[in-house]
Design a protein around this motif. Structure first.
Motif, PDB file in Angstrom:
ATOM      1  N   ALA A 183       0.889  -1.194  -0.104  1.00 46.45           N
ATOM      2  CA  ALA A 183       0.120  -0.107  -0.084  1.00 46.45           C
ATOM      3  C   ALA A 183       0.967   1.321   0.023  1.00 46.45           C
ATOM      4  O   ALA A 183       1.926   1.180   0.766  1.00 46.45           O
ATOM      5  CB  ALA A 183      -0.919  -0.023   1.317  1.00 46.45           C
ATOM      6  N   PRO A 184       0.601   2.369  -0.703  1.00 53.33           N
ATOM      7  CA  PRO A 184       1.322   3.379  -0.797  1.00 53.33           C
ATOM      8  C   PRO A 184       1.348   4.221   0.518  1.00 53.33           C
ATOM      9  O   PRO A 184       0.310   4.092   1.290  1.00 53.33           O
ATOM     10  CB  PRO A 184       0.769   4.393  -1.758  1.00 53.33           C
ATOM     11  CG  PRO A 184      -0.696   4.089  -1.920  1.00 53.33           C
ATOM     12  CD  PRO A 184      -0.781   2.405  -1.561  1.00 53.33           C
ATOM     13  N   ASP A 191      -2.168  20.084  -7.006  1.00 51.57           N
ATOM     14  CA  ASP A 191      -0.649  19.486  -6.766  1.00 51.57           C
ATOM     15  C   ASP A 191      -0.861  18.350  -5.843  1.00 51.57           C
ATOM     16  O   ASP A 191      -0.380  17.276  -6.063  1.00 51.57           O
ATOM     17  CB  ASP A 191       0.269  20.488  -6.443  1.00 51.57           C
ATOM     18  CG  ASP A 191       0.778  21.361  -7.350  1.00 51.57           C
ATOM     19  OD1 ASP A 191       0.417  21.027  -8.556  1.00 51.57           O
ATOM     20  OD2 ASP A 191       1.292  22.318  -6.873  1.00 51.57           O
ATOM     21  N   THR A 192      -1.715  18.533  -4.825  1.00 53.48           N
ATOM     22  CA  THR A 192      -1.962  17.446  -3.697  1.00 53.48           C
ATOM     23  C   THR A 192      -2.508  16.213  -4.589  1.00 53.48           C
ATOM     24  O   THR A 192      -2.007  15.128  -4.374  1.00 53.48           O
ATOM     25  CB  THR A 192      -2.886  17.944  -2.697  1.00 53.48           C
ATOM     26  OG1 THR A 192      -2.594  19.120  -2.508  1.00 53.48           O
ATOM     27  CG2 THR A 192      -2.644  16.937  -1.447  1.00 53.48           C
ATOM     28  N   LEU A 193      -3.391  16.493  -5.432  1.00 53.67           N
ATOM     29  CA  LEU A 193      -4.183  15.245  -6.181  1.00 53.67           C
ATOM     30  C   LEU A 193      -3.225  14.613  -7.030  1.00 53.67           C
ATOM     31  O   LEU A 193      -3.056  13.277  -7.068  1.00 53.67           O
ATOM     32  CB  LEU A 193      -5.225  15.691  -6.709  1.00 53.67           C
ATOM     33  CG  LEU A 193      -6.387  16.147  -5.861  1.00 53.67           C
ATOM     34  CD1 LEU A 193      -7.766  16.979  -6.550  1.00 53.67           C
ATOM     35  CD2 LEU A 193      -7.289  15.177  -5.301  1.00 53.67           C
ATOM     36  N   ARG A 194      -2.331  15.535  -7.641  1.00 58.58           N
ATOM     37  CA  ARG A 194      -1.176  14.985  -8.700  1.00 58.58           C
ATOM     38  C   ARG A 194      -0.202  13.960  -7.873  1.00 58.58           C
ATOM     39  O   ARG A 194       0.157  12.938  -8.448  1.00 58.58           O
ATOM     40  CB  ARG A 194      -0.575  16.081  -9.268  1.00 58.58           C
ATOM     41  CG  ARG A 194      -1.307  16.931 -10.139  1.00 58.58           C
ATOM     42  CD  ARG A 194      -1.301  16.545 -11.446  1.00 58.58           C
ATOM     43  NE  ARG A 194      -2.331  17.296 -12.265  1.00 58.58           N
ATOM     44  CZ  ARG A 194      -3.092  16.797 -13.376  1.00 58.58           C
ATOM     45  NH1 ARG A 194      -2.831  15.756 -13.659  1.00 58.58           N
ATOM     46  NH2 ARG A 194      -3.457  17.624 -14.163  1.00 58.58           N
ATOM     47  N   GLN A 239      -1.807  10.838  -7.285  1.00 58.00           N
ATOM     48  CA  GLN A 239      -1.836  10.286  -8.590  1.00 58.00           C
ATOM     49  C   GLN A 239      -0.474   9.142  -8.660  1.00 58.00           C
ATOM     50  O   GLN A 239      -0.572   8.022  -9.013  1.00 58.00           O
ATOM     51  CB  GLN A 239      -1.968  11.167  -9.703  1.00 58.00           C
ATOM     52  CG  GLN A 239      -2.394  10.367 -11.056  1.00 58.00           C
ATOM     53  CD  GLN A 239      -2.374  11.232 -11.985  1.00 58.00           C
ATOM     54  OE1 GLN A 239      -1.851  12.287 -12.145  1.00 58.00           O
ATOM     55  NE2 GLN A 239      -3.009  10.785 -13.277  1.00 58.00           N
ATOM     56  N   LYS A 240       0.588  10.096  -8.651  1.00 59.76           N
ATOM     57  CA  LYS A 240       1.823   9.408  -8.592  1.00 59.76           C
ATOM     58  C   LYS A 240       1.948   8.334  -7.782  1.00 59.76           C
ATOM     59  O   LYS A 240       2.667   7.191  -8.090  1.00 59.76           O
ATOM     60  CB  LYS A 240       2.901  10.526  -8.190  1.00 59.76           C
ATOM     61  CG  LYS A 240       3.184  11.367  -9.523  1.00 59.76           C
ATOM     62  CD  LYS A 240       4.669  11.840  -9.696  1.00 59.76           C
ATOM     63  CE  LYS A 240       4.872  12.945 -10.799  1.00 59.76           C
ATOM     64  NZ  LYS A 240       4.484  14.281 -10.319  1.00 59.76           N
ATOM     65  N   LEU A 241       1.458   8.390  -6.590  1.00 62.02           N
ATOM     66  CA  LEU A 241       1.641   7.339  -5.440  1.00 62.02           C
ATOM     67  C   LEU A 241       0.688   6.172  -5.654  1.00 62.02           C
ATOM     68  O   LEU A 241       0.474   5.241  -5.006  1.00 62.02           O
ATOM     69  CB  LEU A 241       1.175   7.953  -4.126  1.00 62.02           C
ATOM     70  CG  LEU A 241       2.525   8.942  -3.555  1.00 62.02           C
ATOM     71  CD1 LEU A 241       1.895   9.765  -2.256  1.00 62.02           C
ATOM     72  CD2 LEU A 241       3.602   8.137  -3.142  1.00 62.02           C
TER      73      LEU A 241
END
Ligand code: ADP
Ligand code: ZN
Length: 765
Positions: free
Chosen positions: A153-154, A187-190, A193-195
């Motif tokens: 899990a991230p 940015d938080t959401l991006r 997304q990366k995670l």
């Protein structure tokens, strides 16, 4: 195969032949949009016809045409072949034709009937953003919580975990919504997304102008007797239309007094058409296209409706058009241009308030959407309903001669609604008593005071055309009128002269009224702002709002003003035509028409008809709830039939009298009228050229065609251009077009001048 193509923006009024290369043969159909080389530029075009061979090419092969077409656009002579060949189509846009076949036929009919370039007519079929192809579907970012991740899990912070849980709880949303709702940043959401904790993807989003309005569904009402017979008649036509071998159904004129429940008839007819798997179009005058109106249709048909509105953004307009074209929206509600909505398998067209002059487009092609609707219904083999409490005399006569079928709704539909009590106030008496012209009578002011005391609402109506151009005596009501044509003279301020716009006759303005000798004989004129000032002075404690073109330029401010009035926040609403149409205000018990004469004396033979329509419409705004309504009509000409007949909403009485005059004077509907307006910087040149055109039309036409002289227009000079007008009247437009085309071909209008040809002109001022 070759394609005959209308070039977008060419303004040439002709079709050009292009070769269809074999690789495009399958997609290239009538109505396809194509890319071509036109002269030296790349252009868009629309396929109007397909044919085996080009007439130009066959002529060339026979040796009859050895040179390229005069403008060198039609045919390229390929030097190595030494014989003419057509330029090919470069590309075909999209898989499906952008224009449906019946609409292409409609455009060609318009081009011919309204003497407008065919490419212009095709253009008017498509909203600007569709035509330019600029506004693509709008794509937005959509955020969802990721599926439970496999393996590790991230690692998330507490804050991030909460956020993901929130997104999961609401099931995802548009990025902007999520940012606003959960107070985070893109940015938080991006990062999430990366995670791998959320997904962000592009999704199509329909821009829906009415998205945030609550729609309460409504059920069909039980119809009264009149409504049932009217609906029955329409449904017979709908059934007849199912049989392709039957003749096209006749249009139905739904003649129903204000508040008689015409809309309920439309709604149930549309429901029946939808049942049969067909679509419908409802035309509504632009100013009546309020959220209130839309709501009534949305409440019945929900998602199936598309609304076209002038306040839509390009993106919204594009989306609505796509939904209609894709068959997602089967009921289209909109103003004039909605008559071209790309509804496939059309089952019904409704034209509400069919008499409305705003259905006429005031630039080329100068079509009347009511008439285009009748033509489209004919081409699509479906019925049309034309509804009005005060039908246009053209439609009334069509009903009388059997071209249209008539259905009547004689009474107001709501159980407790009664026709209002109408008082005619003779302003000449007011004037005699007070010694000077006044805008408000004592009676009207008393009535307003009463309403304020009782907490009821008042509408004050003033036609914006109060800046009258005709001369009316304030003492006796005498109007300067042309003896030969029986319409008000137009007062031309610059040379202090009265002119008739039908025959060109003129005379000097008398110093005093020819009837009563009053020296105060002068122009009447006022505006809504002045009315507002006076009312505010008389009733300092009242809440007053004004609605006219100036006060409603901001998007939806129209809506705000009406909303405040409807909720009872405003005591008195002052306005122009805008408040005369289709609105329901149950608490309005008083309507004041400040100056009925202002539309009576416009220099147009339709002045009486327009006045009757306005008075009937405006009175229809009162007494819709359970409290009886009263109407005060202030006028200098209380005995005029338009005023008298409007008192009891006696349309038939008015129409009988008015038609007798029209027949006598040879005005529409007893003829078709074409109005030519020529403008240019040099007055002599304009007058001379239009005079020549008049003479040429006269020579070419048969004896049933009446051609006036060229006279200065009522707006004789605008933007330093002199304007002259010419009227041509004949029993049918078909008898006007050939001599007119010939006259225009023989008298070319130079670049410095502009000619407008208005077929079936609705306004001659
Ligand atoms: P119009 O379009 O002819 O001016 P509307 O359709 O606006 O009239 O109807 C006027 C009012 O009468 C509306 O409030 C409508 O809900 C009501 N109404 C229409 N038909 C019926 C009916 N059959 N029974 C009861 N009320 C009706
Ligand atoms: Zn005249």
């Amino acid at each position: 195969m070759i394609a005959r193509i209308a070039i977008d923006g060419a303004a040439s009024g002709r079709l050009f032949d292009y070769a269809v290369p074999p690789e495009f043969a399958a997609e290239c159909a009538v109505g396809s949009r194509v890319r071509v080389h036109f002269g030296r530029r790349a252009a868009l075009g629309y396929v109007v016809e397909l044919a085996e061979e080009s007439d130009y090419l066959s002529a060339a092969k026979d040796g009859a045409c050895t040179a390229p077409d005069s403008d060198g656009l039609l045919i390229d002579v390929a030097p190595e072949v030494k014989r003419p060949s057509l330029k090919p189509i470069e590309a075909v846009d999209g898989d499906a034709p952008v224009i449906l076949p019946p609409l292409m036929r409609l455009a060609r009919w318009m081009a011919q009937y309204y003497m407008a370039p065919v490419e212009r007519c095709i253009q008017s079929l498509l909203p600007a953003p569709v035509r330019s192809g600029r506004s693509r579907e709008m794509v937005r970012l959509y955020v969802e919580a990721a599926e439970a991740p496999q393996g590790e899990a991230p690692k998330l912070t507490k804050r991030q975990e909460e956020l993901v849980a929130d997104i999961r709880r609401v099931g995802g949303g548009w990025l902007q919504q999520v940012v606003a709702e959960f107070k985070c940043t893109p940015d938080t959401l991006r990062r999430l997304q990366k995670l791998g904790a959320v997904t962000i993807e592009e999704r199509q989003r329909r821009r829906d102008p009415f998205a945030n309005r609550r729609v309460i569904p409504s059920k069909p009402l039980a119809l009264n007797g009149d409504q049932s017979s009217a609906l029955g008649l329409v449904l017979d036509r709908v059934a007849q239309a199912e049989d392709a071998s039957a003749p096209p159904p006749k249009p139905v004129l739904l003649f129903g007094v204000t508040g008689s429940g015409k809309t309920e008839v439309y709604l149930q007819a549309i429901a029946a058409v939808l049942e049969k798997g067909r679509g419908a179009i409802v035309l509504v005058p632009e100013i009546a296209l309020t959220p209130q109106t839309v709501q009534r249709f949305a409440a019945r048909f929900g998602d199936k409706i598309a609304v076209l509105h002038s306040a839509l953004s390009d993106g919204e307009r594009f989306d609505e058009w796509k939904r209609i074209r894709a068959g997602e929206a089967r009921v289209v509600v909109g103003p004039r241009s909605a008559v071209f909505a790309p509804v496939e398998n059309l089952g019904l067209i409704v034209v509400d308030e069919e008499h409305e002059p705003s259905y006429k487009q005031d630039e080329s092609p100068r079509y009347n959407a009511r008439d285009v609707a009748v033509m489209r219904a004919h081409l699509e083999h479906c019925p049309a309903i034309l509804g009005s409490a005060t039908p246009a005399l053209e439609s009334w006569r069509n009903a009388k001669t059997g071209k249209y079928t008539i259905a009547r709704l004689a009474r107001r539909a709501a159980e407790d609604a009664a026709m209002p009590l109408v008082h005619i106030v003779d302003m000449r008496r007011e004037m005699a008593e007070s010694g000077q012209p006044r805008l408000f009578s004592k009676e009207l002011l008393d009535a307003i005071r009463q309403r304020l005391d009782r907490g009821e609402q008042t509408l004050l109506f003033l036609n914006r055309r109060g800046y009258s151009t005709s001369l009316v005596c304030p003492s006796c009501g005498h109007v300067a009128t042309c003896p030969a044509c029986d319409i008000a003279y137009t007062y031309h301020r610059h040379d202090d002269c009265l002119r008739c716009h039908i025959c060109g006759g003129w005379r000097r303005v008398a110093d005093r009224c020819p009837e009563c000798g009053d020296p105060k004989y002068k122009c009447l004129g006022t505006g809504t702002q002045r009315i507002e000032q006076i009312v505010a002075t008389c009733f300092p404690r009242a809440t007053i709002a004004r609605m006219d073109a100036d006060s409603t330029s901001r998007k939806m401010s129209h809506d705000d003003i009406l909303g405040a009035f409807k909720s009872g926040k405003t005591d008195i609403l002052i306005g122009t035509q805008m408040i005369a149409k289709g609105l329901h205000f149950p608490n309005v018990t008083l309507v004041g028409i400040v100056m009925a004469d202002s539309s009576l004396h416009i220099p147009d033979f339709r002045a009486g008809e327009r006045t009757f329509q306005l008075l009937a419409q405006v009175s229809g705004r009162t007494g819709r709830g359970s409290i009886a309504g009263e109407v005060y009509v202030q006028t200098y000409t209380p005995d005029h039939p338009a005023v008298q007949m409007a008192k009891t909403e006696n349309f038939e009485g008015f129409a009988d009298g008015e038609l007798a005059i029209r027949r006598e004077m040879n005005y529409p509907p007893y003829c078709h009228l074409t109005c030519l307006t020529l403008s240019g910087p040099d007055e002599d040149a304009v007058a001379t050229l239009l005079g020549r055109i008049a003479a040429a039309v006269r020579r070419g036409a048969d004896s049933g065609v009446a051609v006036s002289d060229a006279v200065p227009a009522s707006l004789p000079k605008a933007n330093n251009q002199f304007r002259y007008q010419l009227m041509v009247r004949a029993p049918s437009t078909a008898r006007i077009l050939p001599p007119l085309s010939a006259a225009l071909a023989a008298n070319r209008v130079p670049d410095a001048m502009r000619l407008s040809v208005d077929i079936d002109a609705l306004s001659i001022c």
